[in-house]
Structure formats: structure tokens, C-alpha cells
Design a protein around this motif. Structure first.
Motif, short mmCIF file in Angstrom:
data_model
loop_
_atom_site.label_atom_id
_atom_site.label_comp_id
_atom_site.label_asym_id
_atom_site.label_seq_id
_atom_site.Cartn_x
_atom_site.Cartn_y
_atom_site.Cartn_z
N HIS A 77 0.88 -0.90 0.04
CA HIS A 77 -0.02 -0.04 -0.14
C HIS A 77 0.92 1.20 0.11
O HIS A 77 1.60 1.42 0.95
CB HIS A 77 -0.79 0.07 1.29
CG HIS A 77 -2.06 -1.20 1.24
ND1 HIS A 77 -2.35 -1.69 2.21
CD2 HIS A 77 -2.70 -1.45 0.00
CE1 HIS A 77 -3.28 -2.43 2.04
NE2 HIS A 77 -3.47 -2.56 0.78
N ARG A 92 -3.72 2.78 -1.76
CA ARG A 92 -4.09 1.44 -1.50
C ARG A 92 -4.76 0.89 -2.50
O ARG A 92 -4.58 -0.43 -2.69
CB ARG A 92 -5.11 1.86 -0.30
CG ARG A 92 -5.84 0.46 0.39
CD ARG A 92 -6.65 0.81 1.71
NE ARG A 92 -7.10 -0.27 2.07
CZ ARG A 92 -6.53 -1.11 3.03
NH1 ARG A 92 -5.19 -0.69 3.60
NH2 ARG A 92 -6.97 -2.07 3.69
N GLU A 132 1.87 4.00 2.83
CA GLU A 132 2.15 3.55 4.24
C GLU A 132 3.67 3.49 4.19
O GLU A 132 4.39 2.44 4.12
CB GLU A 132 1.60 2.02 4.16
CG GLU A 132 -0.09 2.09 4.16
CD GLU A 132 -0.62 0.65 4.23
OE1 GLU A 132 -1.94 0.75 4.17
OE2 GLU A 132 0.22 -0.17 4.50
N HIS A 173 3.33 -2.83 6.68
CA HIS A 173 2.08 -1.98 6.29
C HIS A 173 2.09 -1.09 7.51
O HIS A 173 2.89 -0.90 8.49
CB HIS A 173 0.74 -2.72 6.14
CG HIS A 173 0.91 -3.58 4.86
ND1 HIS A 173 0.08 -3.42 3.90
CD2 HIS A 173 1.61 -4.62 4.52
CE1 HIS A 173 -0.02 -4.26 2.72
NE2 HIS A 173 0.94 -4.79 3.25
N CYS A 174 0.81 -0.18 7.42
CA CYS A 174 0.68 0.54 8.69
C CYS A 174 -1.05 0.59 8.50
O CYS A 174 -1.66 0.38 7.35
CB CYS A 174 1.11 1.79 8.66
SG CYS A 174 0.52 3.09 7.60
ZN LIG Z 1 -1.72 -1.77 4.06
#
Ligand SMILES: [Zn+2]
Length: 371
Positions: A40, A92, A43, A169-170
Motif C-alpha cells: 500500500h 491502497r 504506508e 504495512h501500517c
Molecule cells: Zn496496508
């Protein structure tokens, strides 16, 4: 460190894309670890953790301390990284078709099962090699229809033969948490503790084929399909959520990189003294017990609980305030557990997910991840 550029499918004639891949240690050495950041693309906490990991890996390689093989992709999604709408990054979803970049990876189990039928033996390690070869061959035959498919196929091709996959990710606003296959709970328990994770969410299948499951899930399903043959779990894969999207600091990133390195030392990928693993902040819980807190009304959101808060069912997570009437509606947790993530927006429409609470009672079914 060896760095290569892998050409991807151009977005248009002349609009070429490539993926930067760093390799450490000897090609073919085991354990093999695949690490990627910012699938994503917006991120950034994972991307800066990868920056610090690269520096640490370079130093360790110079000292001859990388015993396995490490592949690091520090920015896994050049398509998403180039996307903006009205000045806001959109990393995303693929703007061309709305598809989440972390969904729709190749589900190879039926074809791999067909390919290995009659070829498995009583030798577990030989079976692992056979399955890895079959997965790579089937992935090579996986059809692609657009640039994002080519990116997904390329990333999965780099990861699919690894022993361990870490996908960094975050969340929006969050404390550290992670996701993995249920059968990887023991494998990643030390990593969860080293990272100081507040939630460790397990599923056999969370829906729509995210990257980590494309790597791990075949091993569980093939072992179940061929119970008469030993099939060790060949790829432990986890999605690591390094807090919220604004949590980009050297302090966090160095700590996250140090935790990953400590785990890799425990795993024998990096030579060194086994680090002490501190007491975990959480025990693994089913992803099916992770309860969203929906907004009960439309209005301004004033949170009453911080990420990481331990809450009880019925506790107020946020107040939703109607800007015209002044009505205040409390949004309450439906479960006891840890509120590990919440949205960044401060205006919600009725039904919107405000936060996620990791509970212990697996009540949800169907697709378990958010869009
Ligand atoms: Zn993510």
C-alpha cells in the motif's frame, strides 16, 4: 548488497515501471527471507523501516554475518506511489479499476495439488522442494491482465519460495499489530513480542487473497489435502502493521528494524547471540474476533479511546456529534479487547467503521479484512 531493477509492465507506451530489489547473503542459502514495504504505497512507516533494515543488512553483510538469504523490496508498489487525486496520495487502491493492491493474488492450491499428486514422498524436506517448484511453475503460468497484475505476479514470484515473508504495512491510527496464518502463531510469537505488538490476529483464510496468504495458505491446505505425506509448513508469512500512517520517525523505524533483526537472529538468518525476547504484550487472537466499531450516527467524531486501549463491551469508543442538532450519540465497543486501530477521519457517516477491537470470541464469518 546486490541491487537489481526488474522491469514491470509499462503503464502506457513510454511510461516504464521497475521494481528495485536488494539481495543480501548467498543466493540459494537458507533460511530465505523476503521482506517488502509499502505495498500500500502511501504506508510510509514500513518504507522507513526498510530504509533502516537496508543499512543494518549492509553492515551485517560486511561482517559476514548473513547466513541465509534476504531479499528486501523497499518500495513494493511504484504504480500506487505515483497516484494522487487532488493532491492526496492514493496508494491502497489501483485508480484504474479500484482494486486493492493487497488483494487478488494468485490462489495456486488446486493446480499445485494436481501437479504434485503422485510425486510426494515420506521425505518432508523433499516435499517442500517439490511444492516450491510447483508453486513457481504455476505462478509463471498465472495470466495477467493489467500493470497491477504484473506487479503482483512479480512480488509473489520473489516471495513464494522463501521460508519467511514479512510484508510491512501500517493502519490509519494504530498501535503495532500483525496478521498471520493460524499455523504460524508459534513461528511469529517471538516477533510479536520483540515488536511490542498489541494485537496478533490469526486466520486460516481472511478473504480475497491478500499477499501474505498467497504465500502461506497453500502450505496448510496442501498438508490437509495430502495427510498421508509429511508436508512441513514451507512459508511463514505475516503482515506487519507499524502503527498509523503518520508514525514516521527514526525512533520507531529503528526499533522496528531492530526487532526484525532480532527475530532473524533467532531464526538463524543472521549470525549473532540470540536476543532476549521480552514478555509479549498480547496473546494471538482470531481475526474473526476482531470487531469493527461502526458509527451509530452521522457526525463529527471525537474519540474517547486511544489506540492500544483495553476496552470492555459497552465502553464508549467515540462520540458522534450531529453538527446541526447537537445530538451526541456514543459509539460503543461490542467486545472486550484491545482497540488496536482507528480511522484518521473526524467526520463519519452512519455505519462507517470507526475503530477495530481485537476480541477473543470468534463471531465474524466471511471476509474478515476491511476494503
Ligand atoms: Zn496496508
Amino acid at each position: 548488497m546486490k541491487t537489481e531493477q526488474i522491469a514491470l509492465s509499462p503503464l502506457a507506451p513510454g511510461a516504464n515501471l521497475s521494481l528495485t530489489v536488494h539481495r543480501f547473503g548467498e543466493a540459494g542459502a537458507r533460511p530465505k527471507v523476503y521482506i517488502q514495504a509499502a505495498l500500500h504505497a502511501d504506508e510510509i512507516p514500513g518504507m522507513i523501516a526498510a530504509h533502516h533494515l537496508r543499512e543494518r543488512f549492509k553492515a551485517l553483510e560486511a561482517e559476514g554475518r548473513i547466513k541465509g538469504e534476504i531479499i528486501l523490496v523497499p518500495s513494493a508498489n511504484p504504480i500506487g506511489l505515483a497516484q494522487k487525486v487532488l493532491g492526496e496520495p492514493v496508494g491502497r487502491f489501483d485508480l484504474s479499476n479500484g482494486m486493492n493492491f493487497n488483494r487478488g493474488y494468485a490462489y495456486l492450491v488446486p493446480k499445485v495439488a494436481e501437479r504434485i499428486k503422485g510425486k510426494l514422498t515420506k521425505d518432508g524436506q523433499a516435499n517442500v522442494r517439490l511444492i516450491r517448484e510447483a508453486m513457481s511453475a504455476e505462478l509463471a503460468a498465472w495470466p495477467t491482465h493489467n500493470a497491477a497484475d504484473v506487479l503482483k505476479k512479480t512480488l509473489l514470484g520473489l516471495a513464494i519460495e522463501a521460508d519467511v515473508v514479512l510484508d510491512m504495512h501500517c493502519d490509519s491510527e494504530a498501535v503495532v499489530h500483525l496478521y498471520s496464518h493460524t499455523r504460524s502463531a508459534e513461528e511469529f510469537a517471538p516477533l510479536s513480542a520483540l515488536l511490542g505488538a498489541h494485537a496478533f490476529l490469526l486466520a486460516d483464510e481472511s478473504g480475497d487473497d491478500p499477499f501474505d496468504e498467497a504465500c502461506s495458505r497453500p502450505w496448510a491446505e496442501l498438508a490437509d489435502r495430502f495427510p498421508e505425506h509429511p508436508i512441513p509448513f514451507g512459508c511463514h508469512s505475516t503482515t506487519l502493521e507499524f502503527r498509523g500512517e503518520g508514525d514516521v520517525t527514526h525512533e520507531f523505524a529503528k526499533a522496528d528494524a531492530a526487532a526484525v533483526l532480532a527475530y532473524l537472529t533467532l531464526r538463524g538468518v543472521v549470525a549473532g547471540e540470540a536476543p532476549a525476547v521480552r514478555q509479549a504484550l498480547c496473546t494471538p487472537t482470531p481475526l474473526a474476533a476482531s470487531e469493527p466499531v461502526p458509527s451509530p450516527a452521522t457526525g463529527m467524531v471525537v474519540f474517547r479511546a486511544e489506540p492500544g486501549a483495553r476496552v470492555k463491551a459497552g465502553d464508549v469508543i467515540a462520540e458522534i456529534i450531529d453538527p446541526l442538532t447537537g445530538d451526541v450519540t456514543p459509539a460503543r465497543s461490542e467486545a472486550d479487547g484491545v482497540m488496536f486501530a482507528r480511522i484518521l477521519l473526524r467526520f463519519a457517516t452512519k455505519g462507517m467503521r470507526l475503530a477495530k477491537v481485537a476480541g477473543t470470541d470468534a463471531r465474524r464469518t466471511g471476509k474478515l479484512l476491511s476494503a
